[in-house]
Write an enzyme that holds these catalytic residues in place. Structure first.
Site, PDB file in Angstrom:
ATOM      1  N   SER A 127       7.793  27.550 -12.337  1.00  0.00           N
ATOM      2  CA  SER A 127       7.298  26.800 -13.494  1.00  0.00           C
ATOM      3  C   SER A 127       6.366  25.669 -13.045  1.00  0.00           C
ATOM      4  O   SER A 127       5.322  25.926 -12.460  1.00  0.00           O
ATOM      5  CB  SER A 127       8.491  26.295 -14.307  1.00  0.00           C
ATOM      6  OG  SER A 127       8.110  25.913 -15.608  1.00  0.00           O
ATOM      7  N   GLU A 223      10.684   9.930 -19.483  1.00  0.00           N
ATOM      8  CA  GLU A 223       9.670   9.203 -20.246  1.00  0.00           C
ATOM      9  C   GLU A 223       8.266   9.442 -19.685  1.00  0.00           C
ATOM     10  O   GLU A 223       7.311   9.664 -20.434  1.00  0.00           O
ATOM     11  CB  GLU A 223      10.005   7.714 -20.268  1.00  0.00           C
ATOM     12  CG  GLU A 223      11.246   7.397 -21.102  1.00  0.00           C
ATOM     13  CD  GLU A 223      11.444   5.901 -21.297  1.00  0.00           C
ATOM     14  OE1 GLU A 223      10.894   5.122 -20.499  1.00  0.00           O
ATOM     15  OE2 GLU A 223      12.149   5.530 -22.248  1.00  0.00           O
ATOM     16  N   HIS A 282      13.312  32.563 -18.240  1.00  0.00           N
ATOM     17  CA  HIS A 282      12.384  31.674 -17.542  1.00  0.00           C
ATOM     18  C   HIS A 282      12.976  31.167 -16.235  1.00  0.00           C
ATOM     19  O   HIS A 282      12.254  30.918 -15.276  1.00  0.00           O
ATOM     20  CB  HIS A 282      12.028  30.484 -18.440  1.00  0.00           C
ATOM     21  CG  HIS A 282      11.015  29.560 -17.838  1.00  0.00           C
ATOM     22  ND1 HIS A 282       9.796  29.997 -17.358  1.00  0.00           N
ATOM     23  CD2 HIS A 282      11.048  28.216 -17.618  1.00  0.00           C
ATOM     24  CE1 HIS A 282       9.112  28.960 -16.878  1.00  0.00           C
ATOM     25  NE2 HIS A 282       9.858  27.877 -17.020  1.00  0.00           N
TER      26      HIS A 282
END
Length: 301
Positions: A127, A223, A282
């Site tokens: 990924s 974040e 995935h």
């Protein structure tokens, strides 16, 4: 706020050029001598023979180097190669940084390889780690002996699931600190199941949960990742060709690596092989670990 809960949580040569491909733009990192400043990555190196190209595992988003511990050990034992696992910036025990770009993560890896005197290497990336591996291969093909990308495309995928929704669940999850590791896993699994139906993804996420000073925290800077969401999901910002052997593994019905991308991928990686691992989802290395390792070992041999 979630931010207050973070306790750390301190995880050349010639180039070939091709005609522009729609959606693939030249990286600023390849145009000048200045580029992103690398950060010192946390890593673990398993020893092996110097004569064989070392293997480097690059984890995906929201994970860390421990996700590939078993695979690294198996590969080191069965091939005799050195094997390197590491935490990407903003993950695990590596430093946090507001720059989450693939240019920056590529610079981090290149700096670590230089520090350890490793190369050319076999890069195996899942990924986000796969896109980082592709970036390194296109920028510095002399550093990459072979490339394996696991269920990810270098191009933007409009139908890709919104993986960033996980950050919202991570933000509000409060696991009691007195729970054991196994109890915390059960707590997390039951909490996430209504939102994340794939059990392999829930298991994958648990890899980044750690107890520090009696409190369970995530070893991920969610974040910063959220703020650069679009850049992380976008097409790689680079133009070039990697002439070495490449293997792209995917689920048969992958939303992260659709077969419609094959023609453009072949322009970037002309020696590419595509291989389907059915029903692997995935998180291929968790859902189909034996098939994943069989594919890697076959490709290396």
């Amino acid at each position: 706020m979630w931010a207050r809960n973070w306790r750390y949580i301190s995880w050349g040569s010639s180039r070939l050029w091709i005609s522009p491909i729609r959606g693939v733009r030249r990286s600023l990192a390849t145009l000048g001598s200045s580029g992103p400043r690398p950060v010192p990555l946390s890593y673990k190196l398993l020893d092996g023979q110097d004569a064989l190209p070392p293997v480097v595992f690059l984890h995906g988003m929201f994970s860390n180097k421990n996700i590939f511990q078993a695979e690294a050990k198996t590969l080191a034992q069965q091939t005799g190669r050195k094997v390197l696992i590491m935490d990407a910036r903003n993950h695990g025990e590596s430093p946090h940084s507001p720059d989450c770009s693939y240019e920056a993560m590529s610079a981090d890896l290149q700096a670590l390889l230089q520090k350890l005197g490793l190369g050319p290497c076999v890069l195996i990336g899942h990924s986000m780690g796969g896109k980082t591996a592709m970036m390194v291969a296109l920028q510095k093909p002399e550093l990459v002996e072979r490339l394996v990308s696991v269920d990810i495309s270098p191009l933007v995928t409009p139908n890709m699931p919104d993986v960033f929704k996980i950050i919202r669940f991570m933000k509000y999850l409060n696991i009691p600190g007195d729970l054991s590791h196994s109890q915390a896993f059960k707590f997390l699994d039951e909490y996430l199941e209504p939102f994340v139906t794939d059990s392999s993804i829930r298991q994958y996420l648990f890899n980044s949960l750690v107890r520090i000073d009696g409190q369970y925290v995530w070893k991920v800077n969610g974040e910063n990742l959220q703020q650069q969401k679009h850049q992380l999901l976008d097409t790689l910002q680079i133009q070039g060709v990697y002439p070495g052997h490449a293997l792209f593994l995917r689920d048969t019905h992958s939303l992260f690596l659709p077969s419609s991308h094959y023609p453009k991928i072949k322009l970037l990686f002309p020696e590419v092989q595509f291989q389907n691992i059915p029903d692997s989802g995935h998180i291929t290395h968790i859902k189909k670990p034996q098939e994943f390792m069989d594919s890697i070992l076959s490709f290396l041999s």
